[in-house]
Design a protein around this motif. Structure first.
Motif, short mmCIF file in Angstrom:
data_model
loop_
_atom_site.label_atom_id
_atom_site.label_comp_id
_atom_site.label_asym_id
_atom_site.label_seq_id
_atom_site.Cartn_x
_atom_site.Cartn_y
_atom_site.Cartn_z
N SER A 1 7.30 -4.21 -6.14
CA SER A 1 7.53 -3.43 -4.90
C SER A 1 7.32 -1.95 -5.10
CB SER A 1 8.97 -3.59 -4.39
OG SER A 1 9.17 -4.83 -3.87
N SER B 1 4.12 0.93 -5.46
CA SER B 1 2.70 1.30 -5.62
C SER B 1 2.52 2.16 -6.86
CB SER B 1 2.20 2.13 -4.44
OG SER B 1 2.41 1.52 -3.23
N THR C 1 3.22 0.07 4.66
CA THR C 1 4.48 0.74 5.01
C THR C 1 4.42 1.26 6.45
OG1 THR C 1 4.86 1.35 2.72
CG2 THR C 1 5.99 2.68 4.37
N LEU D 1 7.79 4.01 -4.16
CA LEU D 1 8.85 3.37 -4.93
C LEU D 1 9.46 2.22 -4.14
CD1 LEU D 1 10.55 6.67 -6.06
CD2 LEU D 1 9.05 5.21 -7.42
N GLY E 1 10.66 2.86 2.06
CA GLY E 1 10.10 2.83 3.41
C GLY E 1 11.19 2.77 4.46
N ASP F 1 9.34 -5.47 1.71
CA ASP F 1 8.87 -4.40 0.81
C ASP F 1 7.82 -4.96 -0.15
OD1 ASP F 1 8.69 -1.97 -0.41
OD2 ASP F 1 10.60 -2.08 -1.47
N ARG G 1 4.65 -5.45 1.94
CA ARG G 1 3.95 -4.24 2.38
C ARG G 1 3.37 -3.48 1.19
NH1 ARG G 1 9.72 -2.50 3.88
NH2 ARG G 1 10.22 -0.84 2.43
N THR G 2 4.05 -3.55 0.04
CA THR G 2 3.50 -2.88 -1.14
C THR G 2 2.18 -3.53 -1.56
OG1 THR G 2 5.77 -2.43 -1.82
CG2 THR G 2 4.07 -2.06 -3.47
N ASN H 1 -0.31 -2.11 0.66
CA ASN H 1 -0.57 -0.71 0.28
C ASN H 1 -1.57 -0.63 -0.87
OD1 ASN H 1 1.31 0.15 2.15
ND2 ASN H 1 2.94 0.53 0.67
N1 ASP Z 1 7.59 0.10 -1.84
C1 ASP Z 1 6.52 0.73 -1.12
C2 ASP Z 1 5.44 1.17 -2.08
O1 ASP Z 1 5.71 1.47 -3.22
C3 ASP Z 1 7.00 1.88 -0.28
C4 ASP Z 1 7.91 1.34 0.80
O2 ASP Z 1 7.39 0.98 1.86
O3 ASP Z 1 9.11 1.23 0.60
O4 ASP Z 1 4.29 1.20 -1.72
#
Ligand code: ASP
Length: 373
Positions: free
Chosen positions: A236, A238, A275, A316, A320, A349, A352-353, A356
């Motif tokens: 989770s 990036s 995110t 992190l 988000g 999370d 979505r990560t 990302n």
């Molecule tokens: N965990 C996501 C990232 O690292 C950020 C988030 O949406 O909390 O890309």
């Protein structure tokens, strides 16, 4: 194994970003190249973020997941007060534009490294790289050589980490499944389905972009980036995944290092389509739950705020949702509403990560094609 793996990645991530960006820019040979790639990458990032948010908004308006949420659940969530007000006030403060700009400059580079403030580290490294471009080669050679060696060294440690990756993924996943439980998901199931459906749609958009603008076969691309996606899903983060993204882009997809070393660190820090999509869905879901009606103009405002918020979200785990609190304040939804979706946040999370990270690699494929040698 999960802890050791994450520890190894976190150990090298800061020196890797610094060395990659500096060598990426200083080795590119000209300011022209940096301007070209920088301008195009930022335009591309903003465009795909807008697409992601629009997908999220369309799905949520269509499905209306917040229309039939059990009132007892809302009562319960609000009563919990798990998001404290001081926290939200702080994020609102941080989001004012002059403060944001000031926050981007690493006035103390050691502090930025200590706090792992990725945006500051990226900006500081870009400045150092640009400064080196303008100086004579022999005078900066020692620093450039140091950065090159630093990159080789960090990539070697990442190679070791990759050897234990399968066990690490198993460990991290087992821990999450134990913690999550299934009731959390079923109570706000439609909302979860909207986020997952949106992320999937965004994944499909990437595949179209990869084949039309990147000139790659989507299947080959997916096969190449699989490891980075699995690591993104299980950590989770990036930022933690960034070293693996660089490794797969250069080694599996054979992309050009000067493009990869610029686009991936920058993308991991500011390009977060997953995110953004999630924040749009969550914000609209909560407006439906709390029956706040948004006009068209307010929707556009939400889009603009979300683009900014996703850029400012640190790479992190689980942040988000903290930044979401600020978006909610802007559209008149009580920030405590977040308690309603907190239970499922870890699962979302992870997903979505993954998007990302896929987005950063897609951007790299496009830049690789757009920017000729
Ligand atoms: N965990 C996501 C990232 O690292 C950020 C988030 O949406 O909390 O890309």
């Amino acid at each position: 194994p999960g802890v050791i793996f994450l520890g190894l990645l976190q150990m090298v991530v800061v020196p890797l970003i610094i060395c990659s960006i500096i060598t990426g820019i200083a080795d590119s040979g000209s300011m022209e190249f940096v301007k070209k790639i920088g301008g195009r990458a930022i335009l591309y990032f903003i465009a795909t973020t807008c697409i992601a948010i629009t997908i999220g908004m369309l799905i949520t308006n269509w499905v209306q997941p917040g229309a039939n949420v059990d009132p007892a659940l809302i009562e319960n969530a609000l009563g919990n007060g798990s998001i404290d007000a001081t926290n939200s006030v702080q994020t609102l403060e941080d989001l004012t534009i002059p403060k944001r700009i000031a926050n981007m400059i690493p006035t103390n580079f050691t502090k930025a490294q200590f706090e792992k403030n990725m945006l500051q580290i990226v900006i500081g490294s870009i400045l150092a790289g640009l400064a080196m471009l303008g100086l004579s080669k022999p005078s900066v050679a020692p620093v450039l050589n140091l950065c090159k060696a630093g990159q080789i060294l960090t990539m070697r440690i990442i190679g070791w980490a990759m050897k234990i990756a399968p066990y690490a993924v198993f460990g991290l996943m087992a821990q999450i499944v134990i913690q999550l439980g299934f009731e959390a998901i079923t109570s706000v199931g439609l909302y979860v389905a909207c986020v997952l459906g949106g992320l999937l749609a965004m994944g499909l958009v990437y595949m179209v972009i990869v084949s039309v603008f990147g000139g790659l076969s989507p299947l080959a691309f997916l096969r190449g980036i699989r490891e980075a996606q699995i690591i993104a899903f299980s950590t989770s983060s990036s930022a933690a995944t960034m070293p693996i993204s660089i490794a797969v882009a250069e080694e599996k997809l054979k992309m050009r290092p000067e493009i990869v070393r610029f686009t991936i660190p920058l993308g991991a820090t500011i390009n977060m389509d997953g995110t953004a999509l999630y924040q749009a869905v969550a914000a609209l879901f909560l407006t439906q739950v709390f029956q706040v009606d948004l006009s068209f103009n307010e929707m556009v405002l939400l889009l603009v705020t979300t683009v900014g918020a996703s850029i400012g979200t640190p790479a992190l785990p689980g942040v988000g949702i903290v930044v979401l609190a600020t978006i909610l304040l802007g559209i008149g939804v009580p920030a405590e509403g977040i308690a309603l979706i907190l239970g499922v946040d870890r699962l979302l999370d992870m997903c979505r990560t993954t998007i990302n990270v896929t987005g950063d690699l897609t951007a790299t494929a496009v830049m690789q094609k757009w920017i000729k040698k």
